[in-house]
Design a protein around this motif. Structure first.
Motif, mmCIF file in Angstrom:
data_model
loop_
_atom_site.group_PDB
_atom_site.id
_atom_site.type_symbol
_atom_site.label_atom_id
_atom_site.label_comp_id
_atom_site.label_asym_id
_atom_site.label_seq_id
_atom_site.Cartn_x
_atom_site.Cartn_y
_atom_site.Cartn_z
ATOM 1 N N ARG A 1 -3.130 12.531 2.398
ATOM 2 C CA ARG A 1 -4.248 12.007 1.593
ATOM 3 C C ARG A 1 -3.813 10.879 0.654
ATOM 4 N N GLY A 2 -2.973 9.999 1.169
ATOM 5 C CA GLY A 2 -2.567 8.818 0.407
ATOM 6 C C GLY A 2 -1.486 9.039 -0.632
ATOM 7 N N ASP B 1 8.252 2.530 4.698
ATOM 8 C CA ASP B 1 9.579 2.099 4.237
ATOM 9 C C ASP B 1 10.494 3.301 4.014
ATOM 10 N N LEU B 2 9.940 4.368 3.466
ATOM 11 C CA LEU B 2 10.709 5.584 3.233
ATOM 12 C C LEU B 2 11.178 6.181 4.569
ATOM 13 N N THR C 1 0.838 -1.199 0.000
ATOM 14 C CA THR C 1 0.000 0.000 0.000
ATOM 15 C C THR C 1 0.878 1.256 0.000
ATOM 16 N N GLU C 2 0.252 2.382 -0.287
ATOM 17 C CA GLU C 2 0.978 3.650 -0.264
ATOM 18 C C GLU C 2 1.480 3.950 1.156
ATOM 19 N N GLU C 3 0.669 3.610 2.157
ATOM 20 C CA GLU C 3 1.082 3.822 3.552
ATOM 21 C C GLU C 3 2.333 3.007 3.870
ATOM 22 N N VAL D 1 3.011 13.131 -5.591
ATOM 23 C CA VAL D 1 3.291 12.075 -6.559
ATOM 24 C C VAL D 1 2.020 11.267 -6.843
ATOM 25 N N ALA D 2 1.724 11.060 -8.123
ATOM 26 C CA ALA D 2 0.584 10.232 -8.517
ATOM 27 C C ALA D 2 0.870 8.780 -8.149
ATOM 28 N N PRO D 3 -0.145 8.053 -7.659
ATOM 29 C CA PRO D 3 0.062 6.655 -7.274
ATOM 30 C C PRO D 3 0.618 5.789 -8.408
ATOM 31 N N GLU D 4 0.264 6.103 -9.644
ATOM 32 C CA GLU D 4 0.711 5.288 -10.782
ATOM 33 C C GLU D 4 2.083 5.710 -11.323
#
Length: 116
Positions: free
Chosen positions: A46-47, A9-10, A2-4, A84-87
């Motif tokens: 916001r994700g 990890d970052l 997931t993005e979270e 950053v866009a999720p894709e």
């Protein structure tokens, strides 16, 4: 992943860098942000990963379709903040490193007085 989880990890990657403070060390705006010398360079909002970069770099990233200018819900996109866009295939760690370097090299802010 997931993005979270990507953001976690970052944070794991950057939290041991000298001068970097992980999220949760402050309250309010920026409480979900990575800071270097108390200045935000990357945050999760916001994700999306949001990073502070020079305006020309943000212009290029937006034009290339990798995301949008970040808007802090005030109706005005911010010129030096990129969401950053999720894709997007961009590597988050590389963007965060670039943002950290930009923030570290920025001129110190001059405190402004508020009118009473």
């Amino acid at each position: 992943m997931t993005e979270e989880e990507r953001f976690e990890d970052l944070v794991d990657e950057f939290q041991h860098v000298t001068g970097v403070t992980p999220p949760g060390a402050s309250r309010g705006f920026g409480s979900h942000a990575l800071r270097v010398h108390n200045r935000i360079f990357a945050m999760f909002v916001r994700g999306r990963l949001v990073v502070k970069l020079p305006k020309p770099r943000v212009d290029t990233l937006v034009a290339d379709g990798h995301g949008v200018r970040f808007d802090a819900n005030k109706g005005t996109p911010m010129k030096e903040w990129f969401a950053v866009a999720p894709e997007s295939p961009l590597e988050w760690a590389e963007l965060a490193s670039e943002a950290m370097a930009f923030v570290e090299n920025a001129k110190p802010r001059t405190p402004t007085r508020r009118k009473r």
